[in-house]
Design a protein around this motif. Structure first.
Motif, PDB file in Angstrom:
ATOM      1  N   VAL A 279       0.853  -1.181   0.000  1.00 38.56           N
ATOM      2  CA  VAL A 279       0.000   0.000   0.000  1.00 38.56           C
ATOM      3  C   VAL A 279       0.888   1.230   0.000  1.00 38.56           C
ATOM      4  N   ILE A 280       0.626   2.171  -0.938  1.00 40.93           N
ATOM      5  CA  ILE A 280       1.427   3.406  -0.966  1.00 40.93           C
ATOM      6  C   ILE A 280       0.650   4.595  -0.430  1.00 40.93           C
ATOM      7  N   ALA A 281      -0.690   4.553  -0.451  1.00 46.64           N
ATOM      8  CA  ALA A 281      -1.473   5.678   0.061  1.00 46.64           C
ATOM      9  C   ALA A 281      -2.838   5.193   0.518  1.00 46.64           C
ATOM     10  N   MET A 282      -3.396   5.918   1.484  1.00 43.27           N
ATOM     11  CA  MET A 282      -4.732   5.618   1.984  1.00 43.27           C
ATOM     12  C   MET A 282      -5.457   6.927   2.237  1.00 43.27           C
ATOM     13  N   ASN A 283      -6.669   7.026   1.735  1.00 43.21           N
ATOM     14  CA  ASN A 283      -7.521   8.174   1.996  1.00 43.21           C
ATOM     15  C   ASN A 283      -8.771   7.664   2.688  1.00 43.21           C
ATOM     16  N   SER A 284      -9.287   8.436   3.622  1.00 45.66           N
ATOM     17  CA  SER A 284     -10.481   7.984   4.330  1.00 45.66           C
ATOM     18  C   SER A 284     -11.388   9.173   4.602  1.00 45.66           C
ATOM     19  N   HIS A 285     -12.667   8.866   4.722  1.00 44.58           N
ATOM     20  CA  HIS A 285     -13.619   9.869   5.161  1.00 44.58           C
ATOM     21  C   HIS A 285     -14.730   9.171   5.927  1.00 44.58           C
TER      22      HIS A 285
ATOM     23  N   TYR B 135     -19.915   5.171   9.691  1.00 48.25           N
ATOM     24  CA  TYR B 135     -18.841   4.281   9.302  1.00 48.25           C
ATOM     25  C   TYR B 135     -17.816   5.049   8.480  1.00 48.25           C
ATOM     26  N   ARG B 136     -16.670   4.432   8.251  1.00 52.50           N
ATOM     27  CA  ARG B 136     -15.601   5.064   7.495  1.00 52.50           C
ATOM     28  C   ARG B 136     -15.425   4.360   6.163  1.00 52.50           C
ATOM     29  N   ARG B 137     -15.066   5.110   5.165  1.00 55.12           N
ATOM     30  CA  ARG B 137     -14.771   4.552   3.850  1.00 55.12           C
ATOM     31  C   ARG B 137     -13.314   4.833   3.537  1.00 55.12           C
ATOM     32  N   MET B 138     -12.586   3.790   3.158  1.00 56.51           N
ATOM     33  CA  MET B 138     -11.168   3.916   2.849  1.00 56.51           C
ATOM     34  C   MET B 138     -10.947   3.712   1.361  1.00 56.51           C
ATOM     35  N   ILE B 139     -10.115   4.558   0.770  1.00 59.38           N
ATOM     36  CA  ILE B 139      -9.666   4.387  -0.605  1.00 59.38           C
ATOM     37  C   ILE B 139      -8.183   4.043  -0.520  1.00 59.38           C
ATOM     38  N   ILE B 140      -7.845   2.815  -0.906  1.00 54.85           N
ATOM     39  CA  ILE B 140      -6.499   2.279  -0.740  1.00 54.85           C
ATOM     40  C   ILE B 140      -5.816   2.260  -2.104  1.00 54.85           C
ATOM     41  N   THR B 141      -4.647   2.895  -2.200  1.00 49.76           N
ATOM     42  CA  THR B 141      -3.868   2.919  -3.436  1.00 49.76           C
ATOM     43  C   THR B 141      -2.717   1.937  -3.300  1.00 49.76           C
ATOM     44  N   LEU B 142      -2.614   1.031  -4.275  1.00 51.19           N
ATOM     45  CA  LEU B 142      -1.570   0.017  -4.265  1.00 51.19           C
ATOM     46  C   LEU B 142      -0.452   0.390  -5.221  1.00 51.19           C
ATOM     47  N   GLN B 143       0.735  -0.199  -4.985  1.00 51.28           N
ATOM     48  CA  GLN B 143       1.848   0.000  -5.899  1.00 51.28           C
ATOM     49  C   GLN B 143       1.521  -0.655  -7.234  1.00 51.28           C
ATOM     50  N   PRO B 144       2.074  -0.127  -8.333  1.00 49.02           N
ATOM     51  CA  PRO B 144       1.831  -0.742  -9.640  1.00 49.02           C
ATOM     52  C   PRO B 144       2.287  -2.203  -9.645  1.00 49.02           C
TER      53      PRO B 144
END
Length: 93
Positions: free
Chosen positions: A47-53, A72-81
């Motif tokens: 995982v390289i980045a995580m955004n949440s709201h 509840y929380r929602r996470m947007i997880i960015t993975l390495q290529p």
């Protein structure tokens, strides 16, 4: 894996899959580092980045009493290529 509830499949989340970003709802008390650790351990990805709201709960009425569901929380997880997560089971309502 107890902190991750289910994957989210909306128009935006489908569009984000092209950028190697995955969206899921998680427990509201979970921290970003816990979620990152669970995803990396369970799926074997980087995982390289995580955004949440935080999403608010919906109002529910039972007779004259007005209540609400839990937030509840929602996470947007960015993975390495080069890494990917298999599709998670969608929550049925």
């Amino acid at each position: 894996m107890d902190g991750i509830k289910y994957a989210v499949f909306t128009e935006k989340s489908i569009r984000l899959l092209g950028n190697n970003q995955y969206t899921s709802n998680v427990e509201s008390g979970s921290t970003r580092t816990e979620i990152k650790h669970w995803v990396e351990l369970f799926f074997g990805v980087k995982v390289i980045a995580m955004n949440s709201h935080r999403l608010p709960g919906k109002g529910r009425r039972i007779g004259p009493i007005m209540g609400h569901t839990m937030h509840y929380r929602r996470m947007i997880i960015t993975l390495q290529p080069g890494y990917s997560i298999p599709p998670l089971i969608e929550k049925r309502t």
